[in-house]
Write a protein that holds these residues in place. Structure first.
Motif, PDB file in Angstrom:
ATOM      1  N   PHE A 139       4.873  19.314   3.286  1.00 41.43           N
ATOM      2  CA  PHE A 139       6.305  19.384   3.030  1.00 41.43           C
ATOM      3  C   PHE A 139       6.619  20.606   2.173  1.00 41.43           C
ATOM      4  O   PHE A 139       5.755  21.089   1.433  1.00 41.43           O
ATOM      5  CB  PHE A 139       6.768  18.098   2.336  1.00 41.43           C
ATOM      6  N   LYS A 140       7.851  21.073   2.296  1.00 42.81           N
ATOM      7  CA  LYS A 140       8.243  22.269   1.547  1.00 42.81           C
ATOM      8  C   LYS A 140       8.157  22.001   0.053  1.00 42.81           C
ATOM      9  O   LYS A 140       8.514  20.921  -0.415  1.00 42.81           O
ATOM     10  CB  LYS A 140       9.662  22.688   1.926  1.00 42.81           C
ATOM     11  N   GLN A 141       7.699  22.991  -0.660  1.00 41.78           N
ATOM     12  CA  GLN A 141       7.569  22.840  -2.111  1.00 41.78           C
ATOM     13  C   GLN A 141       8.778  23.438  -2.823  1.00 41.78           C
ATOM     14  O   GLN A 141       9.474  24.304  -2.291  1.00 41.78           O
ATOM     15  CB  GLN A 141       6.304  23.560  -2.576  1.00 41.78           C
ATOM     16  N   GLY A 142       9.001  22.941  -4.041  1.00 42.29           N
ATOM     17  CA  GLY A 142      10.015  23.529  -4.913  1.00 42.29           C
ATOM     18  C   GLY A 142      11.443  23.131  -4.593  1.00 42.29           C
ATOM     19  O   GLY A 142      12.375  23.726  -5.141  1.00 42.29           O
ATOM     20  N   ILE A 143      11.639  22.151  -3.713  1.00 41.97           N
ATOM     21  CA  ILE A 143      13.010  21.704  -3.409  1.00 41.97           C
ATOM     22  C   ILE A 143      13.107  20.180  -3.587  1.00 41.97           C
ATOM     23  O   ILE A 143      12.098  19.480  -3.554  1.00 41.97           O
ATOM     24  CB  ILE A 143      13.447  22.091  -1.975  1.00 41.97           C
TER      25      ILE A 143
ATOM     26  N   LEU B 115       0.835  -1.206   0.000  1.00 40.05           N
ATOM     27  CA  LEU B 115       0.000   0.000   0.000  1.00 40.05           C
ATOM     28  C   LEU B 115       0.869   1.256   0.000  1.00 40.05           C
ATOM     29  O   LEU B 115       1.933   1.295   0.622  1.00 40.05           O
ATOM     30  CB  LEU B 115      -0.882  -0.010   1.256  1.00 40.05           C
ATOM     31  N   HIS B 116       0.425   2.277  -0.720  1.00 37.43           N
ATOM     32  CA  HIS B 116       1.111   3.579  -0.724  1.00 37.43           C
ATOM     33  C   HIS B 116       0.081   4.675  -0.462  1.00 37.43           C
ATOM     34  O   HIS B 116      -1.044   4.600  -0.969  1.00 37.43           O
ATOM     35  CB  HIS B 116       1.759   3.862  -2.088  1.00 37.43           C
ATOM     36  N   ALA B 117       0.491   5.674   0.283  1.00 33.23           N
ATOM     37  CA  ALA B 117      -0.358   6.862   0.492  1.00 33.23           C
ATOM     38  C   ALA B 117       0.488   8.073   0.147  1.00 33.23           C
ATOM     39  O   ALA B 117       1.549   8.302   0.723  1.00 33.23           O
ATOM     40  CB  ALA B 117      -0.823   6.932   1.937  1.00 33.23           C
ATOM     41  N   PHE B 118       0.022   8.833  -0.843  1.00 33.47           N
ATOM     42  CA  PHE B 118       0.765  10.018  -1.292  1.00 33.47           C
ATOM     43  C   PHE B 118      -0.032  11.277  -0.976  1.00 33.47           C
ATOM     44  O   PHE B 118      -1.260  11.308  -1.165  1.00 33.47           O
ATOM     45  CB  PHE B 118       0.992   9.982  -2.815  1.00 33.47           C
ATOM     46  N   SER B 119       0.666  12.298  -0.563  1.00 35.57           N
ATOM     47  CA  SER B 119       0.012  13.593  -0.414  1.00 35.57           C
ATOM     48  C   SER B 119      -0.462  14.045  -1.786  1.00 35.57           C
ATOM     49  O   SER B 119       0.231  13.859  -2.792  1.00 35.57           O
ATOM     50  CB  SER B 119       1.008  14.619   0.142  1.00 35.57           C
ATOM     51  N   SER B 120      -1.636  14.655  -1.833  1.00 35.84           N
ATOM     52  CA  SER B 120      -2.132  15.145  -3.128  1.00 35.84           C
ATOM     53  C   SER B 120      -1.523  16.509  -3.472  1.00 35.84           C
ATOM     54  O   SER B 120      -1.841  17.083  -4.508  1.00 35.84           O
ATOM     55  CB  SER B 120      -3.664  15.256  -3.100  1.00 35.84           C
ATOM     56  N   VAL B 121      -0.675  17.008  -2.601  1.00 39.77           N
ATOM     57  CA  VAL B 121      -0.052  18.321  -2.853  1.00 39.77           C
ATOM     58  C   VAL B 121       1.170  18.144  -3.757  1.00 39.77           C
ATOM     59  O   VAL B 121       2.100  17.397  -3.428  1.00 39.77           O
ATOM     60  CB  VAL B 121       0.387  18.980  -1.523  1.00 39.77           C
ATOM     61  N   CYS B 122       1.137  18.819  -4.903  1.00 42.34           N
ATOM     62  CA  CYS B 122       2.256  18.705  -5.841  1.00 42.34           C
ATOM     63  C   CYS B 122       3.527  19.295  -5.218  1.00 42.34           C
ATOM     64  O   CYS B 122       3.504  20.424  -4.714  1.00 42.34           O
ATOM     65  CB  CYS B 122       1.925  19.435  -7.135  1.00 42.34           C
ATOM     66  N   PRO B 123       4.641  18.566  -5.263  1.00 49.37           N
ATOM     67  CA  PRO B 123       5.886  19.071  -4.658  1.00 49.37           C
ATOM     68  C   PRO B 123       6.461  20.289  -5.390  1.00 49.37           C
ATOM     69  O   PRO B 123       7.357  20.943  -4.860  1.00 49.37           O
ATOM     70  CB  PRO B 123       6.854  17.888  -4.774  1.00 49.37           C
ATOM     71  N   HIS B 124       5.933  20.572  -6.583  1.00 51.44           N
ATOM     72  CA  HIS B 124       6.450  21.731  -7.315  1.00 51.44           C
ATOM     73  C   HIS B 124       5.983  23.017  -6.635  1.00 51.44           C
ATOM     74  O   HIS B 124       6.743  23.641  -5.904  1.00 51.44           O
ATOM     75  CB  HIS B 124       6.003  21.681  -8.795  1.00 51.44           C
ATOM     76  N   LEU B 125       4.713  23.380  -6.828  1.00 47.36           N
ATOM     77  CA  LEU B 125       4.209  24.620  -6.228  1.00 47.36           C
ATOM     78  C   LEU B 125       2.902  24.432  -5.477  1.00 47.36           C
ATOM     79  O   LEU B 125       2.216  25.398  -5.161  1.00 47.36           O
ATOM     80  CB  LEU B 125       4.034  25.705  -7.306  1.00 47.36           C
ATOM     81  N   GLY B 126       2.549  23.178  -5.235  1.00 41.95           N
ATOM     82  CA  GLY B 126       1.439  22.943  -4.318  1.00 41.95           C
ATOM     83  C   GLY B 126       0.069  22.763  -4.916  1.00 41.95           C
ATOM     84  O   GLY B 126      -0.914  22.735  -4.179  1.00 41.95           O
ATOM     85  N   CYS B 127      -0.046  22.646  -6.244  1.00 45.87           N
ATOM     86  CA  CYS B 127      -1.374  22.372  -6.815  1.00 45.87           C
ATOM     87  C   CYS B 127      -1.820  20.960  -6.415  1.00 45.87           C
ATOM     88  O   CYS B 127      -1.020  20.156  -5.951  1.00 45.87           O
ATOM     89  CB  CYS B 127      -1.337  22.477  -8.336  1.00 45.87           C
TER      90      CYS B 127
ATOM     91  N   ASP C  99      14.580  17.910  -1.683  1.00 49.18           N
ATOM     92  CA  ASP C  99      14.431  17.081  -0.481  1.00 49.18           C
ATOM     93  C   ASP C  99      13.032  17.186   0.105  1.00 49.18           C
ATOM     94  O   ASP C  99      12.386  18.247   0.025  1.00 49.18           O
ATOM     95  CB  ASP C  99      15.459  17.508   0.578  1.00 49.18           C
ATOM     96  N   LYS C 100      12.619  16.113   0.698  1.00 48.34           N
ATOM     97  CA  LYS C 100      11.316  16.091   1.367  1.00 48.34           C
ATOM     98  C   LYS C 100      11.516  16.608   2.790  1.00 48.34           C
ATOM     99  O   LYS C 100      12.030  15.882   3.650  1.00 48.34           O
ATOM    100  CB  LYS C 100      10.784  14.653   1.374  1.00 48.34           C
ATOM    101  N   VAL C 101      11.151  17.858   3.000  1.00 50.94           N
ATOM    102  CA  VAL C 101      11.376  18.494   4.305  1.00 50.94           C
ATOM    103  C   VAL C 101      10.034  18.940   4.865  1.00 50.94           C
ATOM    104  O   VAL C 101       9.288  19.666   4.205  1.00 50.94           O
ATOM    105  CB  VAL C 101      12.303  19.737   4.164  1.00 50.94           C
ATOM    106  N   LYS C 102       9.766  18.484   6.074  1.00 52.00           N
ATOM    107  CA  LYS C 102       8.481  18.828   6.696  1.00 52.00           C
ATOM    108  C   LYS C 102       8.399  20.333   6.936  1.00 52.00           C
ATOM    109  O   LYS C 102       9.382  20.960   7.339  1.00 52.00           O
ATOM    110  CB  LYS C 102       8.356  18.079   8.025  1.00 52.00           C
ATOM    111  N   VAL C 103       7.224  20.894   6.676  1.00 49.38           N
ATOM    112  CA  VAL C 103       7.034  22.337   6.909  1.00 49.38           C
ATOM    113  C   VAL C 103       6.931  22.598   8.403  1.00 49.38           C
ATOM    114  O   VAL C 103       6.236  21.886   9.091  1.00 49.38           O
ATOM    115  CB  VAL C 103       5.742  22.813   6.210  1.00 49.38           C
TER     116      VAL C 103
END
Ligand code: FES
Length: 188
Positions: free
Chosen positions: A178-182, A110-122, A184-188
């Motif tokens: 998580f922070k967008q546009g970088i 099973l995988h669960a992905f955030s629906s927030v795009c890592p680019h700019l958050g769409c 690395d996966k870094v928690k906000v």
């Protein structure tokens, strides 16, 4: 009585009055300030309480939240909304949507992905025709395993933590941002 003496007599009461007036002014001013402090201080202490005491003013949403029955998730991605109670120093808001996730099962995993795009958050969608996750804003595309395949996103989709509850009957997800546009996966 000499003219000089008369002059002193007429000046002395006036100076005395000035002194009394000044004294009264200071006294009334001090009394007013004291009363204001008595009234305002408790209100100020109340309104500043969480900040003054260093209390965390926002909470809620850090826990695992049940999103459905485990057996409703399979090879076709399913989008789930995640709700939680938000508590700040003054308000408790029940059942607020804090985010969404895509859940998919690949090879029994099973995988669960955030629906927030890592680019700019769409919000990322699932496109059945291509069997991929796609972002409508700048055309980033991701495989069902979350791998970045096209577009400007700097990293894969962000995996979210999940756990099965009640002997595997329920699925619960911990939603995080998580922070967008970088890269690395870094928690906000
Ligand atoms: S926000 Fe998703 S590609 Fe730009």
């Amino acid at each position: 009585m000499s003219d000089e003496a008369k002059g002193q007599d007429t000046q002395t009461p006036s100076e005395g009055d000035d002194t009394r007036r000044a004294f009264l002014k200071v006294g009334v001013g001090a009394l007013g300030a004291g009363l204001a402090a008595v009234v305002v201080a408790p209100a100020l202490r109340y309104s500043l309480w969480p900040l003054a005491e260093g209390v965390e003013v926002t909470s809620g949403g850090d826990e695992f939240v049940v999103v459905g029955k485990r057996d409703q998730f399979g090879a076709v991605p399913v989008k789930v909304d995640i709700f939680a109670d938000r508590v700040d120093a003054w308000n408790r808001t029940k059942n607020v949507k804090i985010g969404s996730a895509w859940v998919v099962e690949l090879d029994g995993q099973l995988h669960a992905f955030s629906s927030v795009c890592p680019h700019l958050g769409c919000a990322v969608d699932y496109e059945a025709e291509s069997d991929k996750f796609v972002c409508p804003c700048h055309d980033s595309a991701f495989g069902l395993d979350g791998a970045h395949e096209a577009g400007p996103s700097p990293r894969p989709l962000d995996q979210l933590e999940f756990e099965e509850q009640q002997d595997g009957k329920l699925l619960a997800i911990r939603f995080e941002r998580f922070k967008q546009g970088i890269e690395d996966k870094v928690k906000v």
